[in-house]
Design a protein around this motif. Structure first.
Motif, mmCIF file in Angstrom:
data_model
loop_
_atom_site.group_PDB
_atom_site.id
_atom_site.type_symbol
_atom_site.label_atom_id
_atom_site.label_comp_id
_atom_site.label_asym_id
_atom_site.label_seq_id
_atom_site.Cartn_x
_atom_site.Cartn_y
_atom_site.Cartn_z
ATOM 1 N N ALA A 293 15.136 66.131 85.164
ATOM 2 C CA ALA A 293 15.570 67.255 84.327
ATOM 3 C C ALA A 293 15.737 66.809 82.864
ATOM 4 C CB ALA A 293 16.873 67.834 84.857
ATOM 5 N N GLU A 294 16.366 65.653 82.654
ATOM 6 C CA GLU A 294 16.544 65.147 81.290
ATOM 7 C C GLU A 294 15.199 64.813 80.652
ATOM 8 O OE1 GLU A 294 20.888 62.944 81.466
ATOM 9 O OE2 GLU A 294 19.169 61.936 82.388
ATOM 10 N N THR A 295 14.287 64.263 81.436
ATOM 11 C CA THR A 295 12.955 63.953 80.929
ATOM 12 C C THR A 295 12.237 65.234 80.535
ATOM 13 O OG1 THR A 295 12.828 61.944 82.249
ATOM 14 C CG2 THR A 295 10.742 62.853 81.483
ATOM 15 N N ALA A 296 12.370 66.273 81.351
ATOM 16 C CA ALA A 296 11.738 67.554 81.046
ATOM 17 C C ALA A 296 12.245 68.104 79.716
ATOM 18 C CB ALA A 296 11.998 68.550 82.176
ATOM 19 N N VAL A 297 13.543 68.042 79.514
ATOM 20 C CA VAL A 297 14.118 68.522 78.255
ATOM 21 C C VAL A 297 13.649 67.644 77.096
ATOM 22 C CG1 VAL A 297 16.282 68.809 76.967
ATOM 23 C CG2 VAL A 297 16.128 69.591 79.333
ATOM 24 N N THR A 298 13.677 66.326 77.295
ATOM 25 C CA THR A 298 13.296 65.387 76.239
ATOM 26 C C THR A 298 11.854 65.587 75.804
ATOM 27 O OG1 THR A 298 14.895 63.767 77.027
ATOM 28 C CG2 THR A 298 13.100 62.925 75.661
ATOM 29 N N LEU A 299 10.962 65.814 76.761
ATOM 30 C CA LEU A 299 9.536 65.950 76.441
ATOM 31 C C LEU A 299 9.111 67.400 76.214
ATOM 32 C CD1 LEU A 299 8.006 63.338 78.905
ATOM 33 C CD2 LEU A 299 8.625 63.037 76.495
ATOM 34 N N GLY A 300 10.014 68.327 76.481
ATOM 35 C CA GLY A 300 9.704 69.737 76.268
ATOM 36 C C GLY A 300 8.688 70.284 77.260
ATOM 37 N N VAL A 301 8.795 69.840 78.509
ATOM 38 C CA VAL A 301 7.895 70.303 79.566
ATOM 39 C C VAL A 301 8.720 70.730 80.769
ATOM 40 C CG1 VAL A 301 5.984 68.820 78.803
ATOM 41 C CG2 VAL A 301 7.581 67.976 80.535
ATOM 42 N N ALA A 302 8.050 71.373 81.730
ATOM 43 C CA ALA A 302 8.732 71.796 82.955
ATOM 44 C C ALA A 302 9.030 70.589 83.850
ATOM 45 C CB ALA A 302 7.863 72.794 83.713
ATOM 46 N N LYS A 303 10.039 70.727 84.694
ATOM 47 C CA LYS A 303 10.418 69.648 85.603
ATOM 48 C C LYS A 303 9.261 69.282 86.537
ATOM 49 C CE LYS A 303 14.050 68.388 88.874
ATOM 50 N NZ LYS A 303 15.230 68.847 89.594
ATOM 51 N N GLY A 304 8.522 70.275 86.994
ATOM 52 C CA GLY A 304 7.362 70.029 87.838
ATOM 53 C C GLY A 304 6.295 69.220 87.118
ATOM 54 N N THR A 305 6.159 69.467 85.826
ATOM 55 C CA THR A 305 5.205 68.704 85.014
ATOM 56 C C THR A 305 5.633 67.250 84.940
ATOM 57 O OG1 THR A 305 4.699 70.680 83.730
ATOM 58 C CG2 THR A 305 4.095 68.568 82.747
ATOM 59 N N VAL A 306 6.936 67.028 84.821
ATOM 60 C CA VAL A 306 7.448 65.653 84.806
ATOM 61 C C VAL A 306 7.095 64.954 86.115
ATOM 62 C CG1 VAL A 306 9.547 64.226 84.807
ATOM 63 C CG2 VAL A 306 9.304 66.091 83.160
#
Length: 185
Positions: A149-162
């Motif tokens: 979730a934090e990675t998704a926010v950091t990279l500006g992508v969806a959690k599934g994309t992460v």
């Protein structure tokens, strides 16, 4: 989000500079580490300073859906991308922080230390060779120890994309490593 963090954010929104200073003190180290690992290198201090200024100015837009750290790291990631785009030449500074050679309190066997250092250097070299999207997701997940979730926010992508980028990037990285290195690295 921790109560202390939520309180500091609320007070900072109200104009309390001491509260914002508490947030700066708490999150400077992870922000700096993220900037270095994402490619800012020697310019990491500037990236972090600009990110904190933008975060302060944007406190009114901070919704609190994710923790302040993830929100701040998203700003750091964007600032780092901006820096990299503005550079006229690419540098090899991306992973300096990951190749640190901290002295240990008890001196280990020099041969083991040299081997471990060489393995880390090789792994970092292979990580640098990945494309930016693969490198960013692996840096966030494994070197910055961010959740999906934090990675998704950091990279500006969806959690599934992460999740999918992480799986693909790990496969690409594993394919770059010799069979014996995959288990040890």
């Amino acid at each position: 989000m921790e109560t202390d963090e939520a309180t500091a954010v609320a007070r900072a929104r109200g104009g309390d500079l001491d509260a914002y200073e508490d947030l700066v003190v708490r999150f400077t180290a992870p922000a700096h580490r993220a900037a270095v690992l994402l490619g800012a290198g020697a310019d990491a201090d500037d990236v972090v300073q600009e990110a904190f200024v933008k975060a302060y100015r944007g406190l009114g837009r901070y919704r609190g859906d994710s923790g302040f750290k993830a929100w701040l790291l998203a700003i750091v990631a964007n600032e780092t991308r901006n820096l990299i785009r503005s550079r006229t030449r690419r540098t090899g500074l991306l992973m300096r922080a990951a190749v640190r050679e901290d002295p240990l309190p008890l001196e280990p066997d020099p041969a083991d230390t040299a081997e471990a250092t060489e393995r880390r250097r090789f792994l970092v070299e292979q990580l640098r060779a990945l494309d930016a999207r693969d490198r960013e997701v692996l840096v966030c997940r494994y070197l910055l120890d961010l959740s999906e979730a934090e990675t998704a926010v950091t990279l500006g992508v969806a959690k599934g994309t992460v999740k999918s980028r992480t799986a693909r990037a790990l496969t690409k990285l594993r394919n770059r490593l010799p069979v014996g290195e995959v288990r040890r690295a």
